[in-house]
Design a protein around this motif. Structure first.
Motif, PDB file in Angstrom:
ATOM      1  N   LEU A 116    -117.345  13.792 -46.248  1.00  0.00           N
ATOM      2  CA  LEU A 116    -117.332  13.328 -44.868  1.00  0.00           C
ATOM      3  C   LEU A 116    -118.639  13.782 -44.227  1.00  0.00           C
ATOM      4  O   LEU A 116    -118.986  14.966 -44.290  1.00  0.00           O
ATOM      5  N   VAL A 117    -119.350  12.834 -43.640  1.00  0.00           N
ATOM      6  CA  VAL A 117    -120.672  13.077 -43.063  1.00  0.00           C
ATOM      7  C   VAL A 117    -120.603  12.950 -41.547  1.00  0.00           C
ATOM      8  O   VAL A 117    -119.960  12.039 -41.025  1.00  0.00           O
ATOM      9  N   SER A 118    -121.280  13.855 -40.859  1.00  0.00           N
ATOM     10  CA  SER A 118    -121.445  13.793 -39.411  1.00  0.00           C
ATOM     11  C   SER A 118    -122.941  13.710 -39.106  1.00  0.00           C
ATOM     12  O   SER A 118    -123.705  14.587 -39.513  1.00  0.00           O
ATOM     13  N   LEU A 119    -123.334  12.644 -38.395  1.00  0.00           N
ATOM     14  CA  LEU A 119    -124.722  12.442 -37.991  1.00  0.00           C
ATOM     15  C   LEU A 119    -124.825  12.491 -36.477  1.00  0.00           C
ATOM     16  O   LEU A 119    -123.886  12.113 -35.772  1.00  0.00           O
ATOM     17  N   ASP A 120    -125.966  12.906 -35.965  1.00  0.00           N
ATOM     18  CA  ASP A 120    -126.214  12.859 -34.530  1.00  0.00           C
ATOM     19  C   ASP A 120    -126.302  11.399 -34.091  1.00  0.00           C
ATOM     20  O   ASP A 120    -127.053  10.623 -34.676  1.00  0.00           O
ATOM     21  N   GLN A 121    -125.521  11.027 -33.092  1.00  0.00           N
ATOM     22  CA  GLN A 121    -125.449   9.629 -32.657  1.00  0.00           C
ATOM     23  C   GLN A 121    -126.782   9.100 -32.138  1.00  0.00           C
ATOM     24  O   GLN A 121    -127.103   7.931 -32.332  1.00  0.00           O
ATOM     25  N   LYS A 122    -127.584   9.919 -31.522  1.00  0.00           N
ATOM     26  CA  LYS A 122    -128.857   9.452 -30.951  1.00  0.00           C
ATOM     27  C   LYS A 122    -130.004   9.432 -31.949  1.00  0.00           C
ATOM     28  O   LYS A 122    -130.875   8.575 -31.874  1.00  0.00           O
ATOM     29  N   THR A 123    -130.008  10.395 -32.890  1.00  0.00           N
ATOM     30  CA  THR A 123    -131.168  10.540 -33.782  1.00  0.00           C
ATOM     31  C   THR A 123    -130.891  10.199 -35.245  1.00  0.00           C
ATOM     32  O   THR A 123    -131.819   9.980 -36.018  1.00  0.00           O
ATOM     33  N   GLY A 124    -129.615  10.217 -35.645  1.00  0.00           N
ATOM     34  CA  GLY A 124    -129.281   9.995 -37.047  1.00  0.00           C
ATOM     35  C   GLY A 124    -129.482  11.213 -37.925  1.00  0.00           C
ATOM     36  O   GLY A 124    -129.291  11.148 -39.138  1.00  0.00           O
ATOM     37  N   LYS A 125    -129.841  12.331 -37.347  1.00  0.00           N
ATOM     38  CA  LYS A 125    -130.026  13.566 -38.127  1.00  0.00           C
ATOM     39  C   LYS A 125    -128.667  14.069 -38.616  1.00  0.00           C
ATOM     40  O   LYS A 125    -127.668  13.991 -37.910  1.00  0.00           O
ATOM     41  N   LEU A 126    -128.656  14.616 -39.818  1.00  0.00           N
ATOM     42  CA  LEU A 126    -127.439  15.143 -40.412  1.00  0.00           C
ATOM     43  C   LEU A 126    -126.984  16.390 -39.667  1.00  0.00           C
ATOM     44  O   LEU A 126    -127.735  17.354 -39.539  1.00  0.00           O
ATOM     45  N   ASN A 127    -125.740  16.352 -39.166  1.00  0.00           N
ATOM     46  CA  ASN A 127    -125.125  17.541 -38.568  1.00  0.00           C
ATOM     47  C   ASN A 127    -124.437  18.368 -39.643  1.00  0.00           C
ATOM     48  O   ASN A 127    -124.646  19.563 -39.740  1.00  0.00           O
ATOM     49  N   LYS A 128    -123.599  17.694 -40.422  1.00  0.00           N
ATOM     50  CA  LYS A 128    -122.804  18.400 -41.415  1.00  0.00           C
ATOM     51  C   LYS A 128    -122.264  17.408 -42.435  1.00  0.00           C
ATOM     52  O   LYS A 128    -122.033  16.246 -42.112  1.00  0.00           O
ATOM     53  N   MET A 129    -122.038  17.906 -43.651  1.00  0.00           N
ATOM     54  CA  MET A 129    -121.435  17.104 -44.709  1.00  0.00           C
ATOM     55  C   MET A 129    -120.448  18.021 -45.432  1.00  0.00           C
ATOM     56  O   MET A 129    -120.824  19.115 -45.861  1.00  0.00           O
ATOM     57  N   VAL A 130    -119.176  17.586 -45.548  1.00  0.00           N
ATOM     58  CA  VAL A 130    -118.174  18.418 -46.210  1.00  0.00           C
ATOM     59  C   VAL A 130    -117.488  17.647 -47.328  1.00  0.00           C
ATOM     60  O   VAL A 130    -117.099  16.504 -47.153  1.00  0.00           O
ATOM     61  N   PRO A 131    -117.334  18.287 -48.492  1.00  0.00           N
ATOM     62  CA  PRO A 131    -116.581  17.663 -49.583  1.00  0.00           C
ATOM     63  C   PRO A 131    -115.089  17.618 -49.238  1.00  0.00           C
ATOM     64  O   PRO A 131    -114.528  18.618 -48.787  1.00  0.00           O
ATOM     65  N   LEU A 132    -114.449  16.480 -49.443  1.00  0.00           N
ATOM     66  CA  LEU A 132    -113.024  16.362 -49.161  1.00  0.00           C
ATOM     67  C   LEU A 132    -112.200  17.274 -50.063  1.00  0.00           C
ATOM     68  O   LEU A 132    -111.114  17.712 -49.692  1.00  0.00           O
ATOM     69  N   SER A 133    -112.737  17.594 -51.238  1.00  0.00           N
ATOM     70  CA  SER A 133    -112.011  18.452 -52.182  1.00  0.00           C
ATOM     71  C   SER A 133    -111.780  19.857 -51.628  1.00  0.00           C
ATOM     72  O   SER A 133    -110.928  20.588 -52.134  1.00  0.00           O
ATOM     73  N   GLU A 134    -112.503  20.242 -50.574  1.00  0.00           N
ATOM     74  CA  GLU A 134    -112.277  21.552 -49.958  1.00  0.00           C
ATOM     75  C   GLU A 134    -110.945  21.609 -49.224  1.00  0.00           C
ATOM     76  O   GLU A 134    -110.390  22.684 -49.018  1.00  0.00           O
ATOM     77  N   SER A 135    -110.426  20.450 -48.801  1.00  0.00           N
ATOM     78  CA  SER A 135    -109.156  20.437 -48.065  1.00  0.00           C
ATOM     79  C   SER A 135    -108.076  19.597 -48.744  1.00  0.00           C
ATOM     80  O   SER A 135    -106.910  19.699 -48.375  1.00  0.00           O
ATOM     81  N   VAL A 136    -108.451  18.771 -49.712  1.00  0.00           N
ATOM     82  CA  VAL A 136    -107.475  17.974 -50.457  1.00  0.00           C
ATOM     83  C   VAL A 136    -107.762  18.199 -51.939  1.00  0.00           C
ATOM     84  O   VAL A 136    -108.726  17.644 -52.483  1.00  0.00           O
ATOM     85  N   GLU A 137    -106.957  19.029 -52.555  1.00  0.00           N
ATOM     86  CA  GLU A 137    -107.191  19.424 -53.944  1.00  0.00           C
ATOM     87  C   GLU A 137    -107.279  18.211 -54.872  1.00  0.00           C
ATOM     88  O   GLU A 137    -106.472  17.288 -54.784  1.00  0.00           O
ATOM     89  N   GLY A 138    -108.294  18.236 -55.730  1.00  0.00           N
ATOM     90  CA  GLY A 138    -108.430  17.221 -56.762  1.00  0.00           C
ATOM     91  C   GLY A 138    -109.151  15.957 -56.356  1.00  0.00           C
ATOM     92  O   GLY A 138    -109.305  15.044 -57.167  1.00  0.00           O
TER      93      GLY A 138
END
Length: 184
Positions: free
Chosen positions: A79-101
């Motif tokens: 799951l990726v979060s980008l800044d709405q105005k600039t498109g810069k990456l805020n954060k990226m998290v693997p789904l496997s950290e919260s949903v096993e497998g």
């Protein structure tokens, strides 16, 4: 961008005169919806893009926008979060950290467009053609931490409930954007 592949399946989103789209290969573009001029373009790293080829899938169906952020799922289950105005990456998290497998190796991939609603980003799952269990999950838009303790599974675990006597073991993937029912 010459790296944009054929097979685009995006649901465009327009917010305050800005058109947001995704492309095959998980790129995100923001355009002025009146002039068509590009405002920004976000592209995954070459290393991440190389991982995408392992899935055999190139589709991406779009973004969600909320709280000054643009949210997208990548084919390698992040799951990726980008800044709405600039498109810069805020954060990226693997789904496997919260949903096993939930990994490419286990047959999961993400092509769905997330949905933003009242502080949460709702996602579905893709990969039922690989026999995975489908699910819907929610993340807090503020920091991409899980909003729920566990996902809502659309299919019971293998060997349980209606799968107890079935030769099949997966399915029910939610590869189109989930709907929000405000009445419940």
């Amino acid at each position: 961008d010459p790296d944009v592949k054929n097979g685009n399946q995006c649901y465009p989103v327009v917010v305050d005169g800005v058109l947001y789209i995704t492309t095959a290969g998980n790129q995100v573009f923001a355009f002025d919806s009146v002039t068509g001029n590009q405002i920004w373009h976000w592209k995954p790293s070459a290393e991440q893009a190389a991982t995408f080829s392992k899935s055999g899938i190139i589709a991406n169906r779009g973004v969600a926008v909320g709280e000054g952020k643009v949210f997208m799922l990548t084919v390698d289950n992040q799951l990726v979060s980008l800044d709405q105005k600039t498109g810069k990456l805020n954060k990226m998290v693997p789904l496997s950290e919260s949903v096993e497998g939930v990994t490419l190796e286990n047959g999961y991939y993400e092509t769905t467009a997330p949905v933003y609603y009242k502080g949460n980003v709702y996602i579905g799952s893709s990969g039922s053609d690989n026999g995975v269990r489908g699910f819907v999950h929610a993340y807090k838009a503020s920091d991409l931490s899980p909003a729920w303790d566990s996902p809502f599974w659309t299919v019971p675990p293998k060997g349980q409930d209606w799968l107890a006597n079935s030769k099949y073991n997966g399915g029910g993937a939610v590869w189109n954007p989930p709907a929000i029912d405000e009445e419940t």
